[in-house]
Design a protein around this motif. Structure first.
Motif: not given
Length: 260
Positions: A23-32, A4-9, A42-52
């Motif tokens: 629920r054990g659902v794999p998730c990657v979170i993006t924040v800026t 799941v891609w969770l758009i966060g912040g 430590d709930m999930a993988q997190i990517r920091v930075g803007q996406l284009s």
């Protein structure tokens, strides 16, 4: 593994991340920003930075994104537009988690509240001239109001992050004119701040319940302060909910099928 891609912040995205994790659902979170990363422990993988539009395809391939849960801020419309377009072109299920708006039907004629369509329309008006103005719109917008000096006294309430403080300082706000607080802010503290700075105008986004919009509306009426609310960007979401359970169920069912 499908993810799941969770758009966060936002605070709501942290609750959604916790629900998916339980629920054990794999998730990657993006924040800026780095400060937003701290919402998730430590709930999930997190990517920091803007996406284009250029970086999104590689991001989707890297994480095997099979579902998009958009819990971005109501005013972060650009990432929502990119996610919706991606979902349509690559047939990826998309769900918008939309925070609840403030029920203000009984305040439709409230003279203490002024609604404006955008930051641009506010800048082009004279609403803030010769006033003591408190901005609660985020540091990225502050530089756009610099032209009001010296006809108005400007103050800013920002998040307690290095980025926000640096941004407010760069926009010309002196340390004495800045306060760094993380919402929610109590009505008592909000009122004390307005009174201490002798505020006559408050500029805020119509961001809904978590932003303290209802508190600001009530205090504006009580204290005789004019509240200027910038309306949300107009964006049509193809699929949306305001239920954490519905959002979690949506993602769980899709990922379960993909990973079996």
């Amino acid at each position: 593994m499908a993810t799941v891609w969770l758009i966060g912040g936002t605070s709501e995205s942290a609750a959604l991340a916790a629900a998916l994790s339980s629920r054990g659902v794999p998730c990657v979170i993006t924040v800026t920003t780095e400060s937003a990363k701290r919402l998730y422990a430590d709930m999930a993988q997190i990517r920091v930075g803007q996406l284009s539009s250029q970086s999104l395809p590689g991001f989707v391939d890297q994480w095997q994104v099979s579902c998009i849960l958009d819990a971005s801020h109501p005013f972060a419309s650009e990432i929502s537009r990119l996610a919706i377009a991606l979902a349509q072109t690559q047939s990826i299920p998309y769900l918008r988690y939309e925070r609840e708006t403030v029920d203000c039907t009984h305040q439709a004629a409230d003279p203490s509240v002024i609604l404006v369509d955008s930051v641009e329309s506010l800048i082009s008006s004279d609403i803030l001239r010769y006033q003591r103005v408190l901005f609660t719109v985020g540091y990225r917008y502050l530089s756009q109001f610099s032209h009001l000096r010296p006809d108005a006294r400007l103050f800013a309430r920002i998040l307690p992050s290095v980025e926000a403080i640096a941004g407010a300082t760069a926009a010309g706000f002196a340390p004495a004119d800045i306060i760094a607080l993380r919402p929610p802010v109590s009505a008592a503290l909000e009122a004390a701040l307005w009174q201490h700075w002798k505020i006559t105008r408050v500029v805020a986004k119509a961001s809904g319940v978590p932003s303290g919009e209802a508190t600001k509306r009530k205090l504006a009426d009580q204290l005789g302060v004019r509240l200027i609310l910038i309306q949300r960007p107009q964006l049509v979401y193809p699929n949306q909910t305001n239920s954490v359970i519905e959002a979690t169920d949506f993602c769980s069912k899709i990922i379960l099928v993909q990973n079996t």
